[in-house]
Design a protein around this motif. Sequence first.
Motif, PDB file in Angstrom:
ATOM      1  N   VAL A   1       0.836  -1.201   0.000  1.00 28.35           N
ATOM      2  CA  VAL A   1       0.000   0.000   0.000  1.00 28.35           C
ATOM      3  C   VAL A   1       0.873   1.254   0.000  1.00 28.35           C
ATOM      4  N   LEU A   2       1.925   1.254   0.806  1.00 30.84           N
ATOM      5  CA  LEU A   2       2.836   2.394   0.816  1.00 30.84           C
ATOM      6  C   LEU A   2       3.506   2.577  -0.544  1.00 30.84           C
ATOM      7  N   ALA A   3       3.884   1.488  -1.193  1.00 34.14           N
ATOM      8  CA  ALA A   3       4.495   1.578  -2.516  1.00 34.14           C
ATOM      9  C   ALA A   3       3.510   2.151  -3.525  1.00 34.14           C
ATOM     10  N   VAL A   4       2.247   1.724  -3.454  1.00 31.90           N
ATOM     11  CA  VAL A   4       1.226   2.239  -4.367  1.00 31.90           C
ATOM     12  C   VAL A   4       0.991   3.728  -4.108  1.00 31.90           C
TER      13      VAL A   4
ATOM     14  N   ILE B   1      10.804  11.671 -15.377  1.00 31.98           N
ATOM     15  CA  ILE B   1      11.284  10.762 -14.329  1.00 31.98           C
ATOM     16  C   ILE B   1      10.184  10.503 -13.308  1.00 31.98           C
ATOM     17  N   GLY B   2       9.448  11.542 -12.926  1.00 27.08           N
ATOM     18  CA  GLY B   2       8.360  11.367 -11.973  1.00 27.08           C
ATOM     19  C   GLY B   2       7.291  10.432 -12.500  1.00 27.08           C
ATOM     20  N   VAL B   3       6.893  10.631 -13.748  1.00 32.43           N
ATOM     21  CA  VAL B   3       5.875   9.770 -14.350  1.00 32.43           C
ATOM     22  C   VAL B   3       6.406   8.345 -14.474  1.00 32.43           C
ATOM     23  N   LEU B   4       7.654   8.196 -14.911  1.00 34.53           N
ATOM     24  CA  LEU B   4       8.246   6.862 -15.059  1.00 34.53           C
ATOM     25  C   LEU B   4       8.303   6.126 -13.719  1.00 34.53           C
ATOM     26  N   PHE B   5       8.809   6.796 -12.686  1.00 30.47           N
ATOM     27  CA  PHE B   5       8.897   6.154 -11.371  1.00 30.47           C
ATOM     28  C   PHE B   5       7.501   5.837 -10.832  1.00 30.47           C
ATOM     29  N   GLY B   6       6.554   6.739 -11.076  1.00 32.77           N
ATOM     30  CA  GLY B   6       5.189   6.490 -10.641  1.00 32.77           C
ATOM     31  C   GLY B   6       4.598   5.261 -11.292  1.00 32.77           C
ATOM     32  N   ILE B   7       4.810   5.133 -12.600  1.00 33.98           N
ATOM     33  CA  ILE B   7       4.291   3.968 -13.318  1.00 33.98           C
ATOM     34  C   ILE B   7       4.953   2.688 -12.823  1.00 33.98           C
ATOM     35  N   VAL B   8       6.268   2.728 -12.646  1.00 35.53           N
ATOM     36  CA  VAL B   8       6.989   1.544 -12.152  1.00 35.53           C
ATOM     37  C   VAL B   8       6.461   1.137 -10.781  1.00 35.53           C
ATOM     38  N   ALA B   9       6.270   2.108  -9.891  1.00 37.85           N
ATOM     39  CA  ALA B   9       5.784   1.794  -8.544  1.00 37.85           C
ATOM     40  C   ALA B   9       4.368   1.220  -8.572  1.00 37.85           C
ATOM     41  N   LEU B  10       3.547   1.700  -9.501  1.00 44.18           N
ATOM     42  CA  LEU B  10       2.177   1.202  -9.580  1.00 44.18           C
ATOM     43  C   LEU B  10       2.098  -0.167 -10.253  1.00 44.18           C
ATOM     44  N   VAL B  11       2.921  -0.378 -11.262  1.00 39.40           N
ATOM     45  CA  VAL B  11       2.891  -1.649 -11.987  1.00 39.40           C
ATOM     46  C   VAL B  11       3.603  -2.745 -11.198  1.00 39.40           C
ATOM     47  N   TRP B  12       4.703  -2.397 -10.551  1.00 42.18           N
ATOM     48  CA  TRP B  12       5.497  -3.367  -9.792  1.00 42.18           C
ATOM     49  C   TRP B  12       5.704  -2.891  -8.350  1.00 42.18           C
TER      50      TRP B  12
ATOM     51  N   GLY C   1       5.890  -4.535  -5.645  1.00 49.19           N
ATOM     52  CA  GLY C   1       6.856  -5.391  -4.950  1.00 49.19           C
ATOM     53  C   GLY C   1       8.286  -4.975  -5.239  1.00 49.19           C
ATOM     54  N   PHE C   2       8.560  -4.628  -6.487  1.00 46.82           N
ATOM     55  CA  PHE C   2       9.887  -4.139  -6.870  1.00 46.82           C
ATOM     56  C   PHE C   2      10.197  -2.839  -6.135  1.00 46.82           C
ATOM     57  N   THR C   3       9.202  -1.972  -6.027  1.00 49.51           N
ATOM     58  CA  THR C   3       9.394  -0.693  -5.331  1.00 49.51           C
ATOM     59  C   THR C   3       9.749  -0.932  -3.873  1.00 49.51           C
TER      60      THR C   3
END
Length: 182
Positions: free
Chosen positions: A36-39, A73-84, A86-88
């Motif tokens: 939840v924190l990652a999302v 970078i903000g959009v990219l990191f946001g997408i990565v955190a939302l898609v993965w 667990g990785f975040t």
Amino acid sequence: MLDYLVRHWWVLILRGAIAIVFGLLAVIWPAVTLVVLAVLFGLYALVDGAMAGVAAFRAGAGDRTPLIIEAAIGVLFGIVALVWPGFTVLALALVIGAWAVVTGVFEIAAAVRLRRELDHEWLYIVSGVLSVAFGIVIWFIPGVGLAAVALLIGVYAILFGAVLIALGLRIRTEGRNRGIIA
């Protein structure tokens, strides 16, 4: 302000109860808490990046490159955190581990330099060794470090909630004693 709090003492108790429930959930299901924190981070980074993009295009004349890069970078990191998520969470654990190792090394170095000026510098060395050990444990067993973070969040929320409930009850009693509420 006391009059307002007295009339709404139940809000403090409700906030406290919600905090306790959240804390218990964080303690019982630490993995869910971290996801939840990652999302939430992902949503924040995505919105922040989008807002930086809007600022870049509204900036007018001049070099907007830094704002455009910040937005991307903000959009990219946001997408990565939302898609993965667990990785975040894993990346966060590795960053915390690196931070602990680096600060631990510098604490040990500072203690060695302080030997000439300070008695009991060994305590500083111990704190540095503990930091390094903690960082290494997180690197090799990241789930342990993350579970500890979730556990701390949960314990904090439980204690915070209990204090809010106690405050709400105390304010209700004070309101009754002053005749503000029945």
